[in-house]
Design an enzyme around this catalytic site. Structure first.
Site, PDB file in Angstrom:
ATOM      1  N   TYR A 239       6.357  34.403  -2.475  1.00  0.00           N
ATOM      2  CA  TYR A 239       7.550  34.368  -3.035  1.00  0.00           C
ATOM      3  C   TYR A 239       8.331  32.947  -3.011  1.00  0.00           C
ATOM      4  O   TYR A 239       7.664  32.112  -3.162  1.00  0.00           O
ATOM      5  CB  TYR A 239       8.738  35.538  -2.405  1.00  0.00           C
ATOM      6  CG  TYR A 239       9.784  35.799  -3.104  1.00  0.00           C
ATOM      7  CD1 TYR A 239       9.652  36.321  -4.497  1.00  0.00           C
ATOM      8  CD2 TYR A 239      11.203  35.849  -2.639  1.00  0.00           C
ATOM      9  CE1 TYR A 239      10.640  36.544  -5.421  1.00  0.00           C
ATOM     10  CE2 TYR A 239      12.118  36.191  -3.342  1.00  0.00           C
ATOM     11  CZ  TYR A 239      12.136  36.609  -4.616  1.00  0.00           C
ATOM     12  OH  TYR A 239      13.157  36.778  -5.298  1.00  0.00           O
TER      13      TYR A 239
ATOM     14  N   LYS B 203       8.390  40.112  -5.839  1.00  0.00           N
ATOM     15  CA  LYS B 203       9.088  41.351  -5.171  1.00  0.00           C
ATOM     16  C   LYS B 203       8.405  42.262  -4.862  1.00  0.00           C
ATOM     17  O   LYS B 203       8.537  43.188  -3.807  1.00  0.00           O
ATOM     18  CB  LYS B 203      10.336  41.752  -6.456  1.00  0.00           C
ATOM     19  CG  LYS B 203      11.323  40.520  -6.582  1.00  0.00           C
ATOM     20  CD  LYS B 203      12.225  40.448  -5.551  1.00  0.00           C
ATOM     21  CE  LYS B 203      13.373  39.693  -5.741  1.00  0.00           C
ATOM     22  NZ  LYS B 203      14.507  39.585  -4.678  1.00  0.00           N
TER      23      LYS B 203
END
Length: 572
Positions: free
Chosen positions: A110, A183
């Site tokens: 991420y 995500k």
């Protein structure tokens, strides 16, 4: 299609799978593939004899091998590419590896590394397990969603972006699908949401990024970003399509531009189960940090004076939740809003004649008569230093993307009027942070309670080591999504967001100088389960839960998918 090649049977945490394919097809399905971990008997019965080296390696050995490969990758982008390839080959091994090294690997799968991967999306393209919808073909939305191979009851979360506000790098066109994939990985690694029960989607509405439009390899629509009524109609078509195809799914909006993010959330929050991570997720984790900070001071949140520097999507979302949390302590919304001052690009948001403010900022506009007699550094412009000098805030929050805007003068002024100021420079990436923790501790003589948006190493000041809290949305959205799916919530209410913040804050116990005002990232599974239980209970209390809760702790635990190789049901 892959999802019909096997069937996940009822059992503990989905660990029994009936396999309906044989031979090399098994190795091409990430949820089934376990590579060299297949036993000799499984290889015989699945038609894999001769397709793998002779020696069987248990999961523990594979974890050692893959971790060493990860460490050997030359730089973060190469590590990202390695992990992405592993995810696309072997679902269980990828999530087990990431779960066991979550704090180390989160910056790779991420932020910040995923930003570099998005910039290189078209150059590095490989097939992704997501859905691409383009504004010029709204008639195929249902067909496109169905093509992912899920049945209506099989999807709990649809993660969607239009890529206009990607991290700190702005409009990135179809490359934004990577943010949705990131995500998705965190939903699973942090909260055990089954990866098969999520669908990443990118809405291609064009791009205003001239670099992309002039790049021969760019894979998205070659047109300027569509706005206005046609854009809104496309969003409406998308929401309706999700409702038709995946009627139980929560829509998670990610990295939309500020105006669109607030308008879309306002339009649909009372109609469908929907959640905006940049508005509500950021607000919840910052709200939790604020609650933990004021409790460490022995004070109430409703007694604070709050300045938010950066009245965009995140800043106003934070303000809205802090208002709700203060109201819960006994004040009226009108009383609470008098405790907030927000600054935008033109300075303090006010109702002065000719002052410009976006619709979602207006509730926080200060009365012109209140500020007209302030002494200003620059006549006609009320900047952050002016606000701090006149307001004496106890909480200072930065969502401005203006590096260094929390200057030594501003911070020392703030600290001269409050014993333990709560200061949160939240802008990402690190290059955009309003002030570094080291400077904040120096300028406040070690008294500041700090949370940042980017990760920072511990800071040693006057013999004390300060652990710096990272206000990472991963503390909130995975658990919230898990809680919503457990109770089949029909909406995500303000009460559920507030419950998530309270649950996170409840896990913080500050007993010594230098402790963080948020939990450690390596504790995310426990954090997410705690948040999920609180969210599901709040949903039931507010009448939006579709499934009754009989034992919330057990029900949440049972819903958490575990990254272990399942028992294979193989019919000869």
């Amino acid at each position: 299609m892959a999802e019909r090649a096997y069937e996940i049977l009822p059992g503990n945490h989905g660990t029994r799978v009936k396999v309906n394919v044989r031979g090399s097809a098994v190795l091409r399905i990430p949820r089934l593939n376990r590579g060299t971990a297949f036993t000799p008997e499984e290889r015989r019965r699945l038609g894999l004899v001769g397709l793998l080296p002779a020696h069987s390696t248990p999961l523990e050995g594979q974890l050692h091998r893959t971790y060493q490969r990860f460490l050997a990758a030359g730089n973060p982008l190469q590590q990202f590419a390695y992990l992405r390839g592993l995810r696309d080959r072997n679902t269980v091994l990828f999530y087990r590896l990431v779960s066991e090294h979550l704090e180390e690997m989160m910056p790779i799968i991420y932020t910040p590394t995923i930003g570099d991967a998005i910039l290189e999306f078209s150059m590095m393209f490989r097939q992704v397990n997501g859905v691409f919808l383009n504004i010029n073909a709204p008639e195929v939305i249902d067909e496109s969603l169905l093509a992912i191979g899920r049945r209506p009851e099989d999807v709990d979360i649809v993660i969607v972006t239009d890529s206009e506000g990607i991290l700190g790098i702005g409009d990135q066109g179809v490359g934004g699908v990577e943010i949705c994939l990131g995500k998705k990985s965190l939903y699973t690694a942090a909260a055990g949401v089954d990866p098969n029960r999520m669908v990443p989607v990118v809405l291609d509405v064009g791009t205003d990024n001239l670099r992309l439009l002039n790049d021969d390899l760019y894979l998205g629509l070659r047109q300027a970003r569509v706005r206005g009524e046609r854009y809104d109609a496309f969003i409406e078509e998308f929401v309706a399509g999700v409702q038709r195809v995946f009627p139980h799914a929560m829509i998670h909006w990610e990295d939309f531009g500020a105006d669109n993010a607030h308008r879309i959330l306002t339009t649909y929050r009372d109609k469908v189960c929907t959640f905006n991570d940049d508005v509500q997720g950021t607000a919840a984790v910052v709200g939790a940090a604020a609650l933990a900070g004021v409790r460490a001071k022995g004070e109430k949140l409703s007694a604070q004076r709050v300045v938010i520097h950066g009245a965009g999507t995140a800043g106003i979302g934070i303000a809205d939740l802090l208002v709700d949390l203060m109201v819960a302590e006994g004040l009226t919304p009108e009383q609470v809003r008098q405790r907030f001052w927000v600054t935008a690009s033109r300075g303090l948001v006010t109702d002065a004649p000719g002052a410009k403010a976006r619709d979602f900022q207006r509730p926080y506009g200060r009365a012109h008569g209140e500020v007209e007699h302030w002494t200003l550094d620059e006549p006609g412009h009320i900047g952050l230093a002016d606000v701090v000098r006149n307001v004496h805030p106890t909480i200072l929050i930065g969502t401005s993307a203006q590096p260094g805007s929390f200057t030594q003068e501003i911070v020392t002024d703030l600290a001269s009027h409050t014993e333990r100021p709560i200061i949160m420079p939240l802008s990402n990436p690190t290059s955009l942070v309003e002030a570094t923790p080291a400077h904040l501790l120096e300028w406040t003589s070690g008294r500041a309670l700090i949370a940042t948006g980017s990760p920072f190493d511990p800071v040693r000041y006057e013999g004390v080591e300060y652990t710096i809290a990272q206000a990472n949305n991963a503390f909130i959205f995975p658990g919230l999504g898990l809680g919503v799916s457990v109770c089949r919530a029909s909406r995500v209410t303000d009460g559920m967001i507030g419950a998530a913040a309270q649950a996170l804050a409840s896990l913080v116990r500050i007993s010594r100088p230098g402790q963080s005002i948020l939990p450690a990232l390596n504790d995310l599974r426990r954090v997410s389960a705690t948040v999920a239980i609180a969210v599901a209970k709040a949903a039931e209390a507010e009448g939006v839960a579709g499934e009754p809760l009989t034992d919330p702790v057990q029900e949440v635990f049972d819903a958490m998918w575990q990254p272990v190789y399942p028992e294979l049901i193989i019919e000869d």
